[in-house]
Write a protein that holds these residues in place. Structure first.
Motif, PDB file in Angstrom:
ATOM      1  N   ALA A  72       0.836  -1.207   0.000  1.00  0.00           N
ATOM      2  CA  ALA A  72       0.000   0.000   0.000  1.00  0.00           C
ATOM      3  C   ALA A  72       0.873   1.260   0.000  1.00  0.00           C
ATOM      4  O   ALA A  72       0.573   2.244  -0.683  1.00  0.00           O
ATOM      5  CB  ALA A  72      -0.943  -0.018   1.208  1.00  0.00           C
ATOM      6  N   LEU A  73       1.976   1.207   0.749  1.00  0.00           N
ATOM      7  CA  LEU A  73       2.885   2.362   0.778  1.00  0.00           C
ATOM      8  C   LEU A  73       3.544   2.590  -0.583  1.00  0.00           C
ATOM      9  O   LEU A  73       3.721   3.733  -1.011  1.00  0.00           O
ATOM     10  CB  LEU A  73       3.969   2.164   1.853  1.00  0.00           C
ATOM     11  N   VAL A  74       3.915   1.516  -1.243  1.00  0.00           N
ATOM     12  CA  VAL A  74       4.529   1.648  -2.571  1.00  0.00           C
ATOM     13  C   VAL A  74       3.545   2.346  -3.513  1.00  0.00           C
ATOM     14  O   VAL A  74       3.904   3.295  -4.230  1.00  0.00           O
ATOM     15  CB  VAL A  74       4.926   0.262  -3.139  1.00  0.00           C
ATOM     16  N   ASP A  75       2.282   1.903  -3.488  1.00  0.00           N
ATOM     17  CA  ASP A  75       1.286   2.541  -4.360  1.00  0.00           C
ATOM     18  C   ASP A  75       1.047   3.995  -3.969  1.00  0.00           C
ATOM     19  O   ASP A  75       0.810   4.844  -4.828  1.00  0.00           O
ATOM     20  CB  ASP A  75      -0.026   1.753  -4.327  1.00  0.00           C
ATOM     21  N   ALA A  76       1.120   4.279  -2.685  1.00  0.00           N
ATOM     22  CA  ALA A  76       0.921   5.667  -2.243  1.00  0.00           C
ATOM     23  C   ALA A  76       2.039   6.560  -2.788  1.00  0.00           C
ATOM     24  O   ALA A  76       1.790   7.667  -3.281  1.00  0.00           O
ATOM     25  CB  ALA A  76       0.880   5.723  -0.715  1.00  0.00           C
ATOM     26  N   ILE A  77       3.273   6.069  -2.716  1.00  0.00           N
ATOM     27  CA  ILE A  77       4.405   6.877  -3.214  1.00  0.00           C
ATOM     28  C   ILE A  77       4.318   7.017  -4.734  1.00  0.00           C
ATOM     29  O   ILE A  77       4.470   8.121  -5.272  1.00  0.00           O
ATOM     30  CB  ILE A  77       5.750   6.240  -2.797  1.00  0.00           C
ATOM     31  N   LEU A  78       4.045   5.909  -5.420  1.00  0.00           N
ATOM     32  CA  LEU A  78       3.925   5.981  -6.884  1.00  0.00           C
ATOM     33  C   LEU A  78       2.764   6.885  -7.269  1.00  0.00           C
ATOM     34  O   LEU A  78       2.820   7.614  -8.259  1.00  0.00           O
ATOM     35  CB  LEU A  78       3.742   4.579  -7.468  1.00  0.00           C
ATOM     36  N   GLY A  79       1.698   6.846  -6.467  1.00  0.00           N
ATOM     37  CA  GLY A  79       0.552   7.730  -6.722  1.00  0.00           C
ATOM     38  C   GLY A  79       0.941   9.196  -6.607  1.00  0.00           C
ATOM     39  O   GLY A  79       0.562  10.020  -7.434  1.00  0.00           O
ATOM     40  N   ALA A  80       1.710   9.515  -5.590  1.00  0.00           N
ATOM     41  CA  ALA A  80       2.148  10.903  -5.408  1.00  0.00           C
ATOM     42  C   ALA A  80       3.024  11.353  -6.577  1.00  0.00           C
ATOM     43  O   ALA A  80       3.011  12.515  -6.977  1.00  0.00           O
ATOM     44  CB  ALA A  80       2.903  11.049  -4.090  1.00  0.00           C
ATOM     45  N   LEU A  81       3.770  10.404  -7.152  1.00  0.00           N
ATOM     46  CA  LEU A  81       4.621  10.725  -8.308  1.00  0.00           C
ATOM     47  C   LEU A  81       3.844  10.691  -9.620  1.00  0.00           C
ATOM     48  O   LEU A  81       4.383  11.046 -10.670  1.00  0.00           O
ATOM     49  CB  LEU A  81       5.771   9.713  -8.404  1.00  0.00           C
ATOM     50  N   VAL A 117      11.532   8.705  -6.131  1.00  0.00           N
ATOM     51  CA  VAL A 117      11.433  10.064  -5.563  1.00  0.00           C
ATOM     52  C   VAL A 117      12.820  10.711  -5.578  1.00  0.00           C
ATOM     53  O   VAL A 117      12.981  11.869  -5.979  1.00  0.00           O
ATOM     54  CB  VAL A 117      10.880  10.017  -4.121  1.00  0.00           C
ATOM     55  N   ARG A 118      13.827   9.949  -5.157  1.00  0.00           N
ATOM     56  CA  ARG A 118      15.198  10.489  -5.112  1.00  0.00           C
ATOM     57  C   ARG A 118      15.688  10.866  -6.502  1.00  0.00           C
ATOM     58  O   ARG A 118      16.402  11.853  -6.666  1.00  0.00           O
ATOM     59  CB  ARG A 118      16.146   9.460  -4.512  1.00  0.00           C
ATOM     60  N   ALA A 119      15.315  10.054  -7.503  1.00  0.00           N
ATOM     61  CA  ALA A 119      15.772  10.334  -8.865  1.00  0.00           C
ATOM     62  C   ALA A 119      15.253  11.684  -9.339  1.00  0.00           C
ATOM     63  O   ALA A 119      15.838  12.287 -10.233  1.00  0.00           O
ATOM     64  CB  ALA A 119      15.311   9.225  -9.805  1.00  0.00           C
ATOM     65  N   ARG A 120      14.150  12.141  -8.744  1.00  0.00           N
ATOM     66  CA  ARG A 120      13.642  13.467  -9.106  1.00  0.00           C
ATOM     67  C   ARG A 120      14.062  14.516  -8.095  1.00  0.00           C
ATOM     68  O   ARG A 120      13.490  15.602  -8.035  1.00  0.00           O
ATOM     69  CB  ARG A 120      12.121  13.392  -9.251  1.00  0.00           C
ATOM     70  N   ALA A 121      15.093  14.184  -7.304  1.00  0.00           N
ATOM     71  CA  ALA A 121      15.662  15.103  -6.305  1.00  0.00           C
ATOM     72  C   ALA A 121      14.618  15.524  -5.283  1.00  0.00           C
ATOM     73  O   ALA A 121      14.694  16.617  -4.717  1.00  0.00           O
ATOM     74  CB  ALA A 121      16.310  16.325  -6.962  1.00  0.00           C
ATOM     75  N   GLY A 122      13.619  14.647  -5.056  1.00  0.00           N
ATOM     76  CA  GLY A 122      12.582  14.974  -4.089  1.00  0.00           C
ATOM     77  C   GLY A 122      12.844  14.361  -2.735  1.00  0.00           C
ATOM     78  O   GLY A 122      13.881  13.720  -2.518  1.00  0.00           O
ATOM     79  N   ILE A 131      10.223   0.698   8.295  1.00  0.00           N
ATOM     80  CA  ILE A 131       9.775   1.498   7.140  1.00  0.00           C
ATOM     81  C   ILE A 131      10.652   2.751   7.010  1.00  0.00           C
ATOM     82  O   ILE A 131      11.082   3.118   5.911  1.00  0.00           O
ATOM     83  CB  ILE A 131       8.280   1.866   7.280  1.00  0.00           C
ATOM     84  N   ALA A 132      10.939   3.391   8.150  1.00  0.00           N
ATOM     85  CA  ALA A 132      11.778   4.595   8.120  1.00  0.00           C
ATOM     86  C   ALA A 132      13.170   4.271   7.572  1.00  0.00           C
ATOM     87  O   ALA A 132      13.727   5.036   6.776  1.00  0.00           O
ATOM     88  CB  ALA A 132      11.884   5.200   9.522  1.00  0.00           C
ATOM     89  N   ALA A 133      13.701   3.122   7.979  1.00  0.00           N
ATOM     90  CA  ALA A 133      15.046   2.746   7.514  1.00  0.00           C
ATOM     91  C   ALA A 133      15.041   2.495   6.004  1.00  0.00           C
ATOM     92  O   ALA A 133      15.942   2.940   5.298  1.00  0.00           O
ATOM     93  CB  ALA A 133      15.528   1.505   8.261  1.00  0.00           C
ATOM     94  N   ILE A 134      14.013   1.802   5.528  1.00  0.00           N
ATOM     95  CA  ILE A 134      13.951   1.519   4.082  1.00  0.00           C
ATOM     96  C   ILE A 134      13.801   2.820   3.298  1.00  0.00           C
ATOM     97  O   ILE A 134      14.419   3.002   2.250  1.00  0.00           O
ATOM     98  CB  ILE A 134      12.778   0.570   3.753  1.00  0.00           C
ATOM     99  N   ALA A 135      12.972   3.722   3.810  1.00  0.00           N
ATOM    100  CA  ALA A 135      12.690   4.965   3.085  1.00  0.00           C
ATOM    101  C   ALA A 135      13.780   6.009   3.300  1.00  0.00           C
ATOM    102  O   ALA A 135      13.783   7.052   2.636  1.00  0.00           O
ATOM    103  CB  ALA A 135      11.330   5.527   3.514  1.00  0.00           C
ATOM    104  N   GLY A 136      14.691   5.773   4.227  1.00  0.00           N
ATOM    105  CA  GLY A 136      15.760   6.731   4.492  1.00  0.00           C
ATOM    106  C   GLY A 136      15.254   8.025   5.106  1.00  0.00           C
ATOM    107  O   GLY A 136      15.760   9.109   4.818  1.00  0.00           O
TER     108      GLY A 136
END
Ligand code: MG
Length: 390
Positions: free
Chosen positions: A273-282, A314-319, A346-351
């Protein structure tokens, strides 16, 4: 292949004046390691054909993480002085023999694409450096801090990077300086002046600041956050059915359970669900587009992989990821005892820091498929910030 324009990015110093737990080039600015700004900027620039990073040998692991996914040449290790480090980068480019080389300090993360364009043009003269007019009055002092002289501000320029040179001339000058035992030039222009080449000044940028002290990093953080003004929120939803097994993976945490969850991967619904949320934001598709269930390579895959992928987009877009929020809906297992472990994972994976990750849980009051204990669901939102001009 001769010709073209190359850039040497220098990050081999220790930068000890900046303080911090890691060397300066790897300290975060708005969630990204400092060096990544320059590597990203130059490697994405249309007028730059090759980017040669120069790093400290001790930093190879930090570097590998910081440069992940960027199109740059393999890093080379620098020397004891800035001059020796630049020379290492030039020697690494010698076989490629570019026409022009730009030399840039990784400590200047905010150079603009337009400045790089001006540097490429100005470098055709042989040696050119960006400079800005000095607004403070500049005085020289003696050893007792007594003023010796007040300089004429009109003739002064504060010199920045990227500095731009005919590659063959700069490499020859560096080799000559090294052979003469000179290793103390503070920039490449000074070395070219010593070698007898005229150096011209083109327009620098006041925003192209050099980060040296902790104060500079604080100012840079403010500048970076001001730039990250394109704020977006995405949502995600996922369901997995219970099946035979002795544990479930939820939020990257293994939880003992009389039943497992069925799925192509490890069935970690909250991470999906988190992956889809991030991809959705992008606005960048969904998990099924990037990781098709038909592809056997994802069978049993740890879902951390999918989350890392989304974070890298997200990082690839300097976000940066500002916040992740996930809600688990299930009758069992009990989530409370594992909540903080999931947040930490989750925090560790997402940095990102743990205070930017929320994990919540509720039941479905015995209603529907969740209430009957047939499966679990997860809802997520992700808030991300992108540079306005991305
Ligand atoms: Mg799923």
């Amino acid at each position: 292949m001769a010709g073209g324009v190359a850039a040497v990015i220098v990050a081999a110093g220790r930068g000890s004046r900046a303080g911090g737990a890691v060397p300066k080039a790897y300290q975060p600015v708005g969630g990204l390691p400092l060096i990544r700004f320059s590597l990203g900027l130059f490697s994405a620039h249309k007028q730059i054909d090759a980017v040669q990073p120069v790093i400290h040998a001790d930093d190879i692991h930090l570097y590998t993480a910081a440069a992940d996914g960027l199109n740059v040449l393999p890093a080379v290790f620098g020397g004891a002085t800035r001059q020796a480090s630049v020379r290492a980068g030039l020697e690494a480019l010698a076989a490629r023999n570019p026409e022009i080389v730009l030399v840039h300090d990784a400590a200047r993360p905010f150079a603009s694409p337009a400045l790089i364009g001006r540097a490429v043009t100005a470098g055709k003269s042989g040696a050119a450096v960006p400079g800005v007019a000095v607004s403070d009055t500049i005085k020289t002092v003696d050893a007792q801090e007594r003023v010796a002289q007040t300089l004429d501000r009109g003739t002064l320029r504060a010199i920045q990077t990227p500095q731009s040179f005919a590659f063959a001339d700069l490499l020859a000058a560096h080799r000559r300086a090294a052979a003469s035992g000179r290793d103390d030039f503070s920039d490449d222009a000074a070395l070219m002046e010593w070698a007898g080449h005229p150096v011209t000044v083109f327009a620098g940028e006041t925003g192209n600041m050099k980060l040296t002290t902790p104060d500079d990093f604080m100012r840079a953080e403010t500048m970076r956050l001001a730039d990250l003004s394109d704020v977006r929120m995405g949502t995600g939803y996922d369901v997995h059915a219970f099946t035979e097994g002795d544990h479930v993976m939820l939020g990257g945490v293994r939880i003992p359970s009389p039943r497992g969850l069925s799925g192509h991967s490890d069935a970690d619904a909250p991470l999906h669900a988190l992956v889809d949320a991030i991809l959705g934001a992008l606005a960048d598709g969904d998990i099924g587009v990037h990781f098709p269930p038909s592809d056997p390579q994802w069978r049993g895959a740890p879902s951390e992989k999918f989350l890392r992928f989304a974070v890298d987009r997200v990082r690839a877009r300097a976000g940066m990821i500002a916040h992740l929020d996930v809600t688990l809906i299930c009758e069992a297992p009990r989530i409370g005892p594992y909540r903080d472990a999931m947040r930490e994972r989750i925090a560790a994976i997402a940095g990102i820091s743990q205070d930017r990750v929320a994990v919540k849980a509720t039941t479905s009051e015995k209603l529907g498929f969740i209430g009957r204990g047939e499966g679990i669901a997860a809802l997520a939102t992700a808030t991300i910030r992108l540079p306005w001009r991305s």
